[in-house]
Design a protein around this motif. Sequence first.
Motif, PDB file in Angstrom:
ATOM      1  N   THR A 226       0.814  -1.112   0.045  1.00 21.85           N
ATOM      2  CA  THR A 226      -0.095  -0.048   0.076  1.00 21.85           C
ATOM      3  C   THR A 226       0.889   1.066  -0.054  1.00 21.85           C
ATOM      4  OG1 THR A 226      -1.810   0.982   1.309  1.00 21.85           O
ATOM      5  CG2 THR A 226      -0.190   0.168   2.620  1.00 21.85           C
ATOM      6  N   ASP A 227       0.532   2.257  -0.671  1.00 24.73           N
ATOM      7  CA  ASP A 227       1.203   3.357  -0.711  1.00 24.73           C
ATOM      8  C   ASP A 227       0.860   4.704   0.114  1.00 24.73           C
ATOM      9  OD1 ASP A 227       2.809   2.226  -2.788  1.00 24.73           O
ATOM     10  OD2 ASP A 227       1.249   2.995  -4.325  1.00 24.73           O
ATOM     11  N   GLY A 228       1.754   5.206   0.623  1.00 25.47           N
ATOM     12  CA  GLY A 228       1.363   6.541   1.389  1.00 25.47           C
ATOM     13  C   GLY A 228       2.036   7.759   0.585  1.00 25.47           C
ATOM     14  N   LEU A 229       2.254   8.730   1.572  1.00 22.92           N
ATOM     15  CA  LEU A 229       3.128   9.907   0.824  1.00 22.92           C
ATOM     16  C   LEU A 229       4.351   9.866   1.289  1.00 22.92           C
ATOM     17  CD1 LEU A 229       0.037  12.469   0.818  1.00 22.92           C
ATOM     18  CD2 LEU A 229       0.836  11.303  -1.035  1.00 22.92           C
ATOM     19  N   GLY A 230       5.331  10.556   0.611  1.00 18.86           N
ATOM     20  CA  GLY A 230       6.583  10.702   1.008  1.00 18.86           C
ATOM     21  C   GLY A 230       6.869  12.128   1.413  1.00 18.86           C
ATOM     22  N   ASP A 231       8.031  12.366   1.710  1.00 21.41           N
ATOM     23  CA  ASP A 231       8.736  13.963   2.105  1.00 21.41           C
ATOM     24  C   ASP A 231       9.988  13.948   2.308  1.00 21.41           C
ATOM     25  OD1 ASP A 231       6.922  16.335   3.495  1.00 21.41           O
ATOM     26  OD2 ASP A 231       8.913  16.109   4.379  1.00 21.41           O
ATOM     27  N   VAL A 232      10.462  15.203   1.788  1.00 15.53           N
ATOM     28  CA  VAL A 232      12.067  15.072   1.842  1.00 15.53           C
ATOM     29  C   VAL A 232      12.388  15.590   3.228  1.00 15.53           C
ATOM     30  CG1 VAL A 232      11.953  16.024  -0.784  1.00 15.53           C
ATOM     31  CG2 VAL A 232      11.715  17.466   1.334  1.00 15.53           C
ATOM     32  N   GLY A 233      11.711  15.991   4.077  1.00 16.51           N
ATOM     33  CA  GLY A 233      12.186  16.414   5.414  1.00 16.51           C
ATOM     34  C   GLY A 233      12.069  15.265   6.482  1.00 16.51           C
ATOM     35  N   ASN A 234      12.866  14.304   6.107  1.00 19.22           N
ATOM     36  CA  ASN A 234      12.663  12.930   6.997  1.00 19.22           C
ATOM     37  C   ASN A 234      14.021  12.525   7.856  1.00 19.22           C
ATOM     38  OD1 ASN A 234      10.199  12.532   5.888  1.00 19.22           O
ATOM     39  ND2 ASN A 234      11.035  10.883   4.143  1.00 19.22           N
ATOM     40  N   VAL A 235      13.913  11.979   8.816  1.00 23.00           N
ATOM     41  CA  VAL A 235      14.744  11.628   9.760  1.00 23.00           C
ATOM     42  C   VAL A 235      15.369  10.006   9.253  1.00 23.00           C
ATOM     43  CG1 VAL A 235      15.537  10.830  12.267  1.00 23.00           C
ATOM     44  CG2 VAL A 235      14.097  12.718  11.753  1.00 23.00           C
ATOM     45  N   ALA A 236      16.615   9.916   9.573  1.00 24.59           N
ATOM     46  CA  ALA A 236      17.104   8.548   9.145  1.00 24.59           C
ATOM     47  C   ALA A 236      16.540   7.261   9.812  1.00 24.59           C
ATOM     48  CB  ALA A 236      18.658   8.461   9.409  1.00 24.59           C
ATOM     49  N   GLY A 237      15.832   6.466   8.953  1.00 23.90           N
ATOM     50  CA  GLY A 237      15.356   5.234   9.613  1.00 23.90           C
ATOM     51  C   GLY A 237      13.824   5.315   9.570  1.00 23.90           C
ATOM     52  N   ALA A 238      13.061   4.509   8.706  1.00 22.44           N
ATOM     53  CA  ALA A 238      11.669   4.370   8.741  1.00 22.44           C
ATOM     54  C   ALA A 238      11.017   3.793   9.953  1.00 22.44           C
ATOM     55  CB  ALA A 238      11.070   3.900   7.661  1.00 22.44           C
ATOM     56  N   ALA A 239       9.990   3.858  10.161  1.00 26.10           N
ATOM     57  CA  ALA A 239       9.128   3.561  11.362  1.00 26.10           C
ATOM     58  C   ALA A 239       8.773   1.832  11.031  1.00 26.10           C
ATOM     59  CB  ALA A 239       7.813   4.095  11.701  1.00 26.10           C
ATOM     60  N   PRO A 240       8.893   0.976  12.139  1.00 26.83           N
ATOM     61  CA  PRO A 240       8.795  -0.303  12.271  1.00 26.83           C
ATOM     62  C   PRO A 240       7.039  -0.369  12.284  1.00 26.83           C
ATOM     63  CG  PRO A 240       9.589   0.096  14.253  1.00 26.83           C
ATOM     64  CD  PRO A 240       9.763   1.353  13.527  1.00 26.83           C
ATOM     65  N   PRO A 241       6.453  -1.283  11.621  1.00 26.06           N
ATOM     66  CA  PRO A 241       4.961  -1.249  11.526  1.00 26.06           C
ATOM     67  C   PRO A 241       4.651  -1.893  12.883  1.00 26.06           C
ATOM     68  CG  PRO A 241       5.681  -2.139   9.480  1.00 26.06           C
ATOM     69  CD  PRO A 241       6.734  -2.094  10.328  1.00 26.06           C
ATOM     70  N   ALA A 242       3.432  -1.479  13.388  1.00 28.07           N
ATOM     71  CA  ALA A 242       2.819  -1.909  14.668  1.00 28.07           C
ATOM     72  C   ALA A 242       1.732  -2.710  14.352  1.00 28.07           C
ATOM     73  CB  ALA A 242       2.261  -0.709  15.650  1.00 28.07           C
ATOM     74  N   VAL A 243       1.823  -4.195  15.121  1.00 24.09           N
ATOM     75  CA  VAL A 243       0.664  -4.885  14.407  1.00 24.09           C
ATOM     76  C   VAL A 243       0.114  -5.518  15.726  1.00 24.09           C
ATOM     77  CG1 VAL A 243       0.596  -7.199  13.408  1.00 24.09           C
ATOM     78  CG2 VAL A 243       2.113  -5.692  12.433  1.00 24.09           C
ATOM     79  N   ASN A 244      -1.321  -5.866  15.533  1.00 23.15           N
ATOM     80  CA  ASN A 244      -1.963  -6.581  16.740  1.00 23.15           C
ATOM     81  C   ASN A 244      -2.630  -7.809  15.842  1.00 23.15           C
ATOM     82  OD1 ASN A 244      -4.205  -5.727  15.589  1.00 23.15           O
ATOM     83  ND2 ASN A 244      -4.789  -4.380  17.519  1.00 23.15           N
ATOM     84  N   ASP A 245      -3.451  -8.409  16.451  1.00 18.85           N
ATOM     85  CA  ASP A 245      -4.158  -9.727  15.962  1.00 18.85           C
ATOM     86  C   ASP A 245      -4.690  -9.518  14.602  1.00 18.85           C
ATOM     87  OD1 ASP A 245      -3.410 -11.192  17.744  1.00 18.85           O
ATOM     88  OD2 ASP A 245      -5.161 -11.187  18.999  1.00 18.85           O
ATOM     89  N   ARG A 246      -5.597  -8.266  14.350  1.00 21.20           N
ATOM     90  CA  ARG A 246      -6.296  -7.746  13.518  1.00 21.20           C
ATOM     91  C   ARG A 246      -5.604  -6.811  12.265  1.00 21.20           C
ATOM     92  NH1 ARG A 246     -11.980  -6.102  14.403  1.00 21.20           N
ATOM     93  NH2 ARG A 246     -12.091  -6.690  11.956  1.00 21.20           N
ATOM     94  N   HIS A 247      -4.851  -5.892  13.129  1.00 15.09           N
ATOM     95  CA  HIS A 247      -4.525  -4.677  12.599  1.00 15.09           C
ATOM     96  C   HIS A 247      -3.096  -4.525  12.165  1.00 15.09           C
ATOM     97  CE1 HIS A 247      -8.409  -3.965  14.510  1.00 15.09           C
ATOM     98  NE2 HIS A 247      -8.630  -3.494  13.325  1.00 15.09           N
ATOM     99  N   VAL A 248      -2.574  -3.679  11.205  1.00 13.39           N
ATOM    100  CA  VAL A 248      -1.336  -3.208  11.190  1.00 13.39           C
ATOM    101  C   VAL A 248      -1.218  -1.639  10.968  1.00 13.39           C
ATOM    102  CG1 VAL A 248      -1.218  -3.550   8.833  1.00 13.39           C
ATOM    103  CG2 VAL A 248       0.919  -3.341   9.828  1.00 13.39           C
ATOM    104  N   VAL A 249      -0.491  -0.913  11.559  1.00 16.67           N
ATOM    105  CA  VAL A 249      -0.436   0.436  11.655  1.00 16.67           C
ATOM    106  C   VAL A 249       0.813   0.798  11.043  1.00 16.67           C
ATOM    107  CG1 VAL A 249      -0.540   2.867  12.895  1.00 16.67           C
ATOM    108  CG2 VAL A 249      -2.012   0.597  13.551  1.00 16.67           C
ATOM    109  N   PHE A 250       1.157   1.595   9.912  1.00 18.90           N
ATOM    110  CA  PHE A 250       2.153   2.311   9.153  1.00 18.90           C
ATOM    111  C   PHE A 250       2.170   3.830   9.493  1.00 18.90           C
ATOM    112  CE2 PHE A 250       0.590  -1.141   6.500  1.00 18.90           C
ATOM    113  CZ  PHE A 250       1.624  -2.229   6.596  1.00 18.90           C
ATOM    114  N   ALA A 251       3.321   4.245   9.512  1.00 17.97           N
ATOM    115  CA  ALA A 251       3.709   5.604   9.557  1.00 17.97           C
ATOM    116  C   ALA A 251       4.791   6.039   8.182  1.00 17.97           C
ATOM    117  CB  ALA A 251       4.540   6.071  10.922  1.00 17.97           C
ATOM    118  N   PHE A 252       4.264   7.072   7.701  1.00 16.88           N
ATOM    119  CA  PHE A 252       5.160   7.364   6.549  1.00 16.88           C
ATOM    120  C   PHE A 252       5.834   8.782   6.970  1.00 16.88           C
ATOM    121  CE2 PHE A 252       1.387   5.057   4.919  1.00 16.88           C
ATOM    122  CZ  PHE A 252       2.254   3.789   4.296  1.00 16.88           C
ATOM    123  N   GLY A 253       6.876   9.017   5.764  1.00 20.52           N
ATOM    124  CA  GLY A 253       7.415  10.205   5.954  1.00 20.52           C
ATOM    125  C   GLY A 253       6.820  11.590   5.903  1.00 20.52           C
ATOM    126  N   SER A 254       5.533  11.618   5.173  1.00 19.78           N
ATOM    127  CA  SER A 254       4.676  12.747   5.143  1.00 19.78           C
ATOM    128  C   SER A 254       3.956  13.207   6.624  1.00 19.78           C
ATOM    129  CB  SER A 254       3.718  12.686   4.277  1.00 19.78           C
ATOM    130  OG  SER A 254       2.726  11.604   4.561  1.00 19.78           O
TER     131      SER A 254
END
Length: 444
Positions: A226-254
Amino acid sequence: MAVQTKLLVAGAVVTSILAGCTDREIILPGERVGVREVLQDSETTGAETRENTTRSANLPAITNNASWAQSHVSPFARVSNAALSANLTPVWSTSIGQGDKRRARIITDPVVADGRIFTIDSAGRVSATSTSGAALWSYSLVPLRDDASDALAGGLAYNNGRLYVTSGFGTVSAVDAATGQEIWTQRLQTSATGAPTVFGGLVYVVAGDSTAWAIEEDDGRVRWQTDGLGDVGNVAGAAPPAVNDRHVVFAFGSGAVQGAFRQGGLNLWSADIVGARRGFAISLIDDITGYPVIDGQTAYAGNHSGRLVALNVNSGERLWTAQDGALNPVWPAGGSVYFVSDLNQLIRLDAADGTQIWSVDLPGYEPVRRPQRRRDSAFTNHGPILAGGRLIVASSDGLIRSFDPASGDLLSQTEIRGGATTRPVVAGGTLYVVSTAGVLHAYR
């Protein structure tokens, strides 16, 4: 000219008569406050002055854990209160490779499983070290035709005898944790600098700060993305996805946070973390540095520039917003949320409504060495984690600090030579952390 002069005089007389007939201006009673003072709030001044209080922490029971296999952002992977002695003593230290350089940094937290500590140095070399400090195996993530400085290393997660490794060179690999032999590699065609999360037969990862992937654990095939939005003002290293039994939560650079069903990838909701400390340069960076953390039915996430939010993990509904950024993922425990803020403070919030209970200052900027410059560089504070009934923060100023979760009082300090460059992890009653010199330290 005489006629014109008479007309001007007559007009002035009429104006003065009319002015005399108007009512005198009514001056309203009360205190006069300037417009600037009214509009000036915590967004422009940095942080509000709030009185600290001591409140029972209601900590979970101490757990004798043998592993720390993945990031603590997911409930299944989080060791709520790992066993650890009150007074840390250095046990051993060993090099894992290249330390921090001007254009290369260690951004990977260690993971511990099966009697091994797994790390990645700033040159992209993955290493396994025994719990006694002996080197076991290592291999490089750098492709043959590339240079180590071309991309940052990624992250680590362990599950069922395999080590899953992401790379800034655009790969996700499964490696035999005992031997270091590659089992499979999936090429994503974009940098993958965030730690993966492994759960229920899938490896979840955010790549390029704008695309989320779910990859089959067995053979490395892509199940969905799945696609999100990127951004140029980012910090090194992306966020690890958070997961439970039903859901996954992602964070994007935007600055966007997205919730989806973890099996099929159907998007459920999206929320933007907006808002910043005006007048501060950090406000130009809207990346999610307080990685999403799931605790019960709530997901917590914060940006680099002055906002932390609590979201309903099922609907994305915002429950509350705190006007403090988070430089690391929060640590939820006992009805409270602990985190390192964008102003280098260790803060405790009430998890129910986001109100602050206490805050304490952490090391901020290094002492100025050249008079012509106001500041040289900033210290970095990694954590907190909860272990041994106290909060632990490892800092690049050369100290590992322990704090009382109830009051925020400083309990102890332990030296780490060269300063810390990763978050600490605890397994088998031992704390592991990597220094800026590329040295793995063990404390017990």
